[in-house]
Scaffold this motif. Sequence first.
Motif, PDB file in Angstrom:
ATOM      1  N   UNK A 162     -21.232  -0.509 -29.008  1.00 60.51           N
ATOM      2  CA  UNK A 162     -20.683  -0.551 -27.654  1.00 60.51           C
ATOM      3  C   UNK A 162     -19.393  -1.373 -27.598  1.00 60.51           C
ATOM      4  N   UNK A 163     -19.366  -2.475 -28.355  1.00 61.60           N
ATOM      5  CA  UNK A 163     -18.169  -3.320 -28.394  1.00 61.60           C
ATOM      6  C   UNK A 163     -17.025  -2.564 -29.063  1.00 61.60           C
ATOM      7  N   UNK A 164     -17.309  -1.910 -30.175  1.00 62.14           N
ATOM      8  CA  UNK A 164     -16.270  -1.169 -30.893  1.00 62.14           C
ATOM      9  C   UNK A 164     -15.685  -0.055 -30.030  1.00 62.14           C
ATOM     10  N   UNK A 165     -16.547   0.598 -29.245  1.00 59.74           N
ATOM     11  CA  UNK A 165     -16.109   1.686 -28.366  1.00 59.74           C
ATOM     12  C   UNK A 165     -15.285   1.192 -27.175  1.00 59.74           C
ATOM     13  N   UNK A 166     -15.441  -0.079 -26.834  1.00 67.11           N
ATOM     14  CA  UNK A 166     -14.729  -0.611 -25.675  1.00 67.11           C
ATOM     15  C   UNK A 166     -15.592  -0.677 -24.430  1.00 67.11           C
ATOM     16  N   UNK A 167     -16.875  -0.297 -24.548  1.00 69.31           N
ATOM     17  CA  UNK A 167     -17.783  -0.412 -23.409  1.00 69.31           C
ATOM     18  C   UNK A 167     -18.055  -1.874 -23.072  1.00 69.31           C
ATOM     19  N   UNK A 168     -18.078  -2.706 -24.136  1.00 70.44           N
ATOM     20  CA  UNK A 168     -18.476  -4.098 -23.984  1.00 70.44           C
ATOM     21  C   UNK A 168     -17.540  -5.000 -24.769  1.00 70.44           C
ATOM     22  N   UNK A 169     -17.712  -6.304 -24.560  1.00 64.91           N
ATOM     23  CA  UNK A 169     -17.024  -7.340 -25.318  1.00 64.91           C
ATOM     24  C   UNK A 169     -18.106  -8.239 -25.915  1.00 64.91           C
ATOM     25  N   UNK A 170     -17.730  -9.113 -26.825  1.00 66.48           N
ATOM     26  CA  UNK A 170     -18.726 -10.049 -27.332  1.00 66.48           C
ATOM     27  C   UNK A 170     -19.123 -11.051 -26.251  1.00 66.48           C
ATOM     28  N   UNK A 171     -18.142 -11.474 -25.452  1.00 66.61           N
ATOM     29  CA  UNK A 171     -18.416 -12.448 -24.383  1.00 66.61           C
ATOM     30  C   UNK A 171     -18.024 -11.843 -23.041  1.00 66.61           C
ATOM     31  N   UNK A 172     -18.933 -11.878 -22.111  1.00 67.92           N
ATOM     32  CA  UNK A 172     -18.692 -11.336 -20.778  1.00 67.92           C
ATOM     33  C   UNK A 172     -20.004 -11.233 -20.028  1.00 67.92           C
ATOM     34  N   UNK A 173     -19.971 -10.872 -18.771  1.00 65.94           N
ATOM     35  CA  UNK A 173     -21.209 -10.760 -17.982  1.00 65.94           C
ATOM     36  C   UNK A 173     -22.123  -9.681 -18.535  1.00 65.94           C
ATOM     37  N   UNK A 174     -23.391  -9.946 -18.544  1.00 61.60           N
ATOM     38  CA  UNK A 174     -24.341  -8.942 -19.018  1.00 61.60           C
ATOM     39  C   UNK A 174     -24.317  -7.734 -18.074  1.00 61.60           C
ATOM     40  N   UNK A 175     -24.271  -6.518 -18.626  1.00 59.95           N
ATOM     41  CA  UNK A 175     -24.209  -5.321 -17.774  1.00 59.95           C
ATOM     42  C   UNK A 175     -25.536  -5.069 -17.074  1.00 59.95           C
ATOM     43  N   UNK A 176     -25.460  -4.653 -15.845  1.00 63.50           N
ATOM     44  CA  UNK A 176     -26.660  -4.439 -15.040  1.00 63.50           C
ATOM     45  C   UNK A 176     -26.778  -2.965 -14.680  1.00 63.50           C
ATOM     46  N   UNK A 177     -27.963  -2.583 -14.251  1.00 58.69           N
ATOM     47  CA  UNK A 177     -28.190  -1.215 -13.799  1.00 58.69           C
ATOM     48  C   UNK A 177     -27.843  -1.077 -12.322  1.00 58.69           C
ATOM     49  N   UNK A 178     -27.451   0.131 -11.942  1.00 60.07           N
ATOM     50  CA  UNK A 178     -27.039   0.386 -10.563  1.00 60.07           C
ATOM     51  C   UNK A 178     -28.144   0.040  -9.573  1.00 60.07           C
ATOM     52  N   UNK A 179     -29.382   0.246  -9.965  1.00 58.22           N
ATOM     53  CA  UNK A 179     -30.533  -0.029  -9.100  1.00 58.22           C
ATOM     54  C   UNK A 179     -30.526  -1.480  -8.634  1.00 58.22           C
ATOM     55  N   UNK A 180     -30.251  -2.413  -9.566  1.00 58.89           N
ATOM     56  CA  UNK A 180     -30.259  -3.829  -9.224  1.00 58.89           C
ATOM     57  C   UNK A 180     -28.929  -4.270  -8.626  1.00 58.89           C
ATOM     58  N   UNK A 181     -27.841  -3.604  -9.015  1.00 55.73           N
ATOM     59  CA  UNK A 181     -26.538  -3.940  -8.440  1.00 55.73           C
ATOM     60  C   UNK A 181     -26.550  -3.705  -6.933  1.00 55.73           C
ATOM     61  N   UNK A 182     -27.193  -2.633  -6.506  1.00 51.45           N
ATOM     62  CA  UNK A 182     -27.283  -2.365  -5.058  1.00 51.45           C
ATOM     63  C   UNK A 182     -27.973  -3.514  -4.335  1.00 51.45           C
TER      64      UNK A 182
END
Length: 209
Positions: free
Chosen positions: A117-137
């Motif tokens: 995911x980091x190599x693809x650019x979806x993520x970084x090594x350091x940053x906020x943990x990604x959440x699901x839309x269900x909880x983001x709402x």
Amino acid sequence: MDTQSITSTSDGMGPTELAIKRLIDVLLAATGLVLLLPAFIIITVLLQCQHNGPIFFRQKRVGYHGKSFTIYKFRTMSSEIEEQGPQLIAKCDGNSSTRLERFLRSHHLDELPQLWNVLRGDMSFVGPRPERQYFIRQILAVDKRYEQIYRMRPGITSEASLYNGYTDSLEKMIRRMKMDLAYLQRRSLWLDLEILVKTVATLIQGKKI
């Protein structure tokens, strides 16, 4: 709690630092994937030998600029865990996981595929943990400032991961959001290095994060 204020938080990193951060992510992720290839093979073979489900766990998360992406992990739980709906923390107990799966999860080895995911650019090594839309709402219903999290690539680790522990309630999700916004305002390459070193030290000591 101020649920109305959505004043933009200043970003501690300028364009040059962000470019360097991305370059470091690519180099570290590519190196990690190569060096850890034997571990990937061993874990894959061991999971395959169990004959109790797919090797990889895939789940949609919301990331950079609010775009959805697929996060990858080694599967450590039964797909039946969330039959009653999404859970903040799925219990990884004897009824749902094997000894191998519990070991991978407790030592965070299940998260190794996120290097992709980091190599693809979806993520970084350091940053906020990604959440699901269900909880983001749920978070947005309480505090609209969560939308500023989208200004950062999600991370494998973060200050919130180190100091807020497992996020198992709405209250902790809000607290994590505030810590992530504080990171956005203060972030720098040096701070990222500090977070990475503390994360590695914490894992070596066997502490939960």
